[in-house]
Design an enzyme around this catalytic site. Structure first.
Site, PDB file in Angstrom:
ATOM      1  N   GLY A   1       0.791  -1.218   0.000  1.00  0.00           N
ATOM      2  CA  GLY A   1       0.000   0.000   0.000  1.00  0.00           C
ATOM      3  C   GLY A   1       0.821   1.265   0.000  1.00  0.00           C
ATOM      4  CB  CYS A   2       4.222   2.092   0.949  1.00  0.00           C
ATOM      5  SG  CYS A   2       3.796   2.080   2.686  1.00  0.00           S
ATOM      6  CD  GLU A   3       3.347   7.122  -5.397  1.00  0.00           C
ATOM      7  OE1 GLU A   3       4.161   8.008  -5.688  1.00  0.00           O
ATOM      8  OE2 GLU A   3       2.117   7.294  -5.387  1.00  0.00           O
ATOM      9  CB  SER A   4       8.246   5.196  -1.268  1.00  0.00           C
ATOM     10  OG  SER A   4       8.046   6.438  -1.861  1.00  0.00           O
TER      11      SER A   4
END
Length: 143
Positions: free
Chosen positions: A59-62
């Site tokens: 769920g983290c873009e990075s």
């Protein structure tokens, strides 16, 4: 998980109250943004052995990794990201949750904390979603 590979969070522990105090001393969002980066630089380096799929936060873009350890009912979390600003945001989350019991973690009003810091208004939707993914991952293990 070998204990000797898990770093300390900061040279000195920092609490959510400490972070709120730091942000209250900053004038404007630009100064707060710089403070976020400073906090991220204070995170100990997460050993490469933990930067894998098992510890990656969905769920983290990075890319972001979370390692947790419970000892005598108290939780410690260790994080890393591939970006400076995300490391700082992760440090802010850890200040709220490290050294707490599962009940304290689940009772902590993270939304109010983010609002007080001004994060809710300043973060892009993708960063906010990533930050909430880390919070959910922490709450998912601290049961």
């Amino acid at each position: 998980m070998p204990n000797q590979l898990v770093p300390n969070l900061f040279g000195n522990e920092i609490s959510s109250d400490d972070v709120l105090d730091l942000f209250a001393q900053q004038s404007g969002w630009e100064a707060r943004y710089r403070q976020i980066i400073v906090l991220g630089k204070q995170l100990s380096e997460l050993p490469q052995v933990f930067k894998n799929e098992e510890h990656q936060v969905d769920g983290c873009e990075s890319a972001a990794w979370l390692v947790s350890r419970e000892q005598a009912g108290v939780w410690q979390f260790y994080v890393a990201s591939d970006t400076r600003i995300v490391n700082g945001l992760l440090a802010i989350v850890l200040a709220a949750y490290n050294g707490k019991t599962a009940n304290q973690i689940n009772d902590f009003d993270i939304e109010s904390y983010f609002d007080q810091l001004g994060l809710s208004k300043q973060l892009s939707p993708s960063r906010a979603n990533g930050l909430h993914a880390v919070v959910q991952a922490i709450k998912g293990v601290a049961v």
